[in-house]
Motif scaffolding. Sequence first.
Motif, short mmCIF file in Angstrom:
data_model
loop_
_atom_site.label_atom_id
_atom_site.label_comp_id
_atom_site.label_asym_id
_atom_site.label_seq_id
_atom_site.Cartn_x
_atom_site.Cartn_y
_atom_site.Cartn_z
N ASN A 8 -10.28 -40.31 -33.29
CA ASN A 8 -10.41 -41.72 -32.91
C ASN A 8 -9.11 -42.50 -32.95
O ASN A 8 -9.08 -43.68 -32.63
CB ASN A 8 -11.46 -42.40 -33.80
CG ASN A 8 -11.13 -42.28 -35.29
OD1 ASN A 8 -10.03 -41.87 -35.65
ND2 ASN A 8 -12.10 -42.64 -36.13
N GLN A 9 -8.00 -41.84 -33.32
CA GLN A 9 -6.71 -42.52 -33.25
C GLN A 9 -6.30 -42.78 -31.80
O GLN A 9 -5.68 -43.80 -31.49
CB GLN A 9 -5.62 -41.67 -33.92
CG GLN A 9 -5.78 -41.44 -35.40
CD GLN A 9 -4.62 -40.63 -35.94
OE1 GLN A 9 -3.54 -41.16 -36.19
NE2 GLN A 9 -4.84 -39.33 -36.11
N LEU A 10 -6.64 -41.85 -30.94
CA LEU A 10 -6.30 -41.95 -29.51
C LEU A 10 -7.58 -41.70 -28.70
O LEU A 10 -7.80 -40.61 -28.18
CB LEU A 10 -5.22 -40.93 -29.14
CG LEU A 10 -3.86 -41.14 -29.79
CD1 LEU A 10 -2.95 -39.93 -29.58
CD2 LEU A 10 -3.19 -42.40 -29.25
N PRO A 11 -8.43 -42.71 -28.58
CA PRO A 11 -9.76 -42.53 -27.95
C PRO A 11 -9.69 -42.48 -26.43
O PRO A 11 -10.33 -43.27 -25.72
CB PRO A 11 -10.53 -43.75 -28.44
CG PRO A 11 -9.48 -44.82 -28.57
CD PRO A 11 -8.24 -44.11 -29.05
N ILE A 12 -8.95 -41.53 -25.93
CA ILE A 12 -8.74 -41.45 -24.48
C ILE A 12 -10.03 -41.11 -23.75
O ILE A 12 -10.23 -41.50 -22.59
CB ILE A 12 -7.62 -40.44 -24.16
CG1 ILE A 12 -7.21 -40.56 -22.68
CG2 ILE A 12 -8.01 -39.02 -24.52
CD1 ILE A 12 -5.95 -39.80 -22.34
N THR A 17 -4.05 -34.67 -31.89
CA THR A 17 -4.44 -36.05 -32.18
C THR A 17 -5.22 -36.72 -31.05
O THR A 17 -5.87 -37.75 -31.27
CB THR A 17 -3.21 -36.91 -32.50
OG1 THR A 17 -2.22 -36.72 -31.47
CG2 THR A 17 -2.61 -36.52 -33.84
N TRP A 18 -5.21 -36.15 -29.85
CA TRP A 18 -5.99 -36.71 -28.75
C TRP A 18 -7.47 -36.43 -28.91
O TRP A 18 -8.29 -36.92 -28.14
CB TRP A 18 -5.51 -36.16 -27.41
CG TRP A 18 -4.12 -36.55 -27.05
CD1 TRP A 18 -2.98 -35.81 -27.20
CD2 TRP A 18 -3.70 -37.80 -26.46
NE1 TRP A 18 -1.89 -36.51 -26.74
CE2 TRP A 18 -2.29 -37.73 -26.29
CE3 TRP A 18 -4.36 -38.96 -26.07
CZ2 TRP A 18 -1.55 -38.77 -25.74
CZ3 TRP A 18 -3.63 -40.00 -25.52
CH2 TRP A 18 -2.24 -39.91 -25.36
N LEU A 50 -3.27 -32.70 -22.53
CA LEU A 50 -2.69 -33.67 -23.46
C LEU A 50 -2.04 -32.97 -24.64
O LEU A 50 -2.65 -32.11 -25.29
CB LEU A 50 -3.79 -34.61 -23.97
CG LEU A 50 -4.52 -35.43 -22.89
CD1 LEU A 50 -5.79 -36.04 -23.47
CD2 LEU A 50 -3.61 -36.52 -22.34
N TYR A 51 -0.79 -33.37 -24.92
CA TYR A 51 -0.04 -32.80 -26.04
C TYR A 51 0.17 -33.86 -27.12
O TYR A 51 0.46 -35.02 -26.82
CB TYR A 51 1.30 -32.25 -25.56
CG TYR A 51 1.16 -31.20 -24.50
CD1 TYR A 51 0.59 -29.97 -24.78
CD2 TYR A 51 1.57 -31.45 -23.19
CE1 TYR A 51 0.45 -29.01 -23.80
CE2 TYR A 51 1.43 -30.50 -22.20
CZ TYR A 51 0.86 -29.27 -22.51
OH TYR A 51 0.71 -28.33 -21.53
N GLY A 76 1.84 -36.50 -22.90
CA GLY A 76 2.00 -36.30 -24.32
C GLY A 76 2.87 -37.38 -24.92
O GLY A 76 3.65 -38.03 -24.21
N ALA A 77 2.75 -37.56 -26.22
CA ALA A 77 3.53 -38.57 -26.92
C ALA A 77 4.45 -37.90 -27.93
O ALA A 77 4.07 -36.92 -28.58
CB ALA A 77 2.61 -39.56 -27.63
N SER A 78 5.68 -38.44 -28.03
CA SER A 78 6.67 -37.93 -28.98
C SER A 78 6.97 -36.45 -28.70
O SER A 78 7.47 -36.14 -27.63
CB SER A 78 6.16 -38.15 -30.41
OG SER A 78 7.18 -37.91 -31.35
N THR A 79 6.66 -35.56 -29.63
CA THR A 79 6.86 -34.14 -29.36
C THR A 79 6.06 -33.71 -28.14
O THR A 79 6.53 -32.89 -27.34
CB THR A 79 6.42 -33.30 -30.58
OG1 THR A 79 7.09 -33.77 -31.75
CG2 THR A 79 6.74 -31.83 -30.38
N GLY A 80 4.88 -34.27 -27.99
CA GLY A 80 4.07 -33.96 -26.82
C GLY A 80 4.70 -34.44 -25.52
O GLY A 80 4.47 -33.86 -24.45
#
Length: 344
Positions: free
Chosen positions: A142-146, A138-139, A127-128, A219-223
């Motif tokens: 708790n912002q991204l509780p994957i 950020t993964w 995960l990026y 990944g999200a955005s840059t990720g």
Amino acid sequence: MQPQPSRARSRAVRTRTLLAGTAVAALAAALTGCGSSGGPSNSQDGAKPAASSAPASPTPPPKPTKVLMPTGPAADLKKVRDTEAGPIMMTTLNGPKSGVSGKVWVWLPPQYNDPAYAHHGFPVLTLYAGGQSAGYNTWTDNQLPIQKIDAELSKAGKAHPFILIMPVQNLNSSESKALECSDIPGQPKIGTWMAEDIPDFVRANFRTVKGRDGWGLMGASTGAFCSAKLALQHPETFKAAVPIDGYFNPDSPLWQGHEQDRLANSPGQLVAQGKADVRMLATAGGSNAYETGLVKAWVKKAVPPLTVEYYEQPGGKHLTSDFKKMIPDTLQWLSKNLAGPEAD
């Protein structure tokens, strides 16, 4: 499903011959002399014919293995955070191939330490993060509780229990020093660290699914840029990727004076080369017209054997809170396109 063995069918041919009485007797005597174990040999020196031996059974080929056991050496992993679905651990990985030293966070699904899965290899999802991701990912918060979501979905049989790998993406917090998950000439080889050193680290420490079928990126955005680029560049390692609300044109100032290298690391170029047998799900937030147009245009450029599906999040914005809403769907998509836990 194993192929059913073919069955040869033979057709017997029978020939009947009428012989005179004396000829029958002579033939019977000849056959008895040749076929009896103690009878005379038809060779002139009287030697008995050599006994025939049955051909040796062929050695069956070794059974292919599905699980890759840890090869070591074991990394120094320390717990840095507890989640509702188990601890997140962290280590500093000194990449022998890249020379890069950076933080890597790891989460193991509950099944990993379950005795029922003691001989299973597990799929791996790297995960990026969005942003610069220098010293954080950020993964892991708790912002991204994957972690919790994957544990719940896997328990319900809706997603695989993934080993989650969460590395940093940059070594400097300044965007003017963005490495874009690439080996930019004259800069730390973060691309090699991500594509080679990190998978080697995972295989050294954990039971994994053998081969690329259990390896994915998201990944999200840059990720998203990183997940798309690394999957396209390294289809020998990764089978599937989910770039969430990404961009596809490298724009770090560090590429200045290295245009050919920049293009070689551009998902906008790689997507149209037809070299990567990879499956992707590219998403965009529906409330951002620029983003949806950008992602749709990139998806249209995809050339087989690459396959790229498009998903537009209704009303979605380029926000972590909206990325969070995507987690259940993306985990289920990845589970349909990657191998799950396997045992030999």
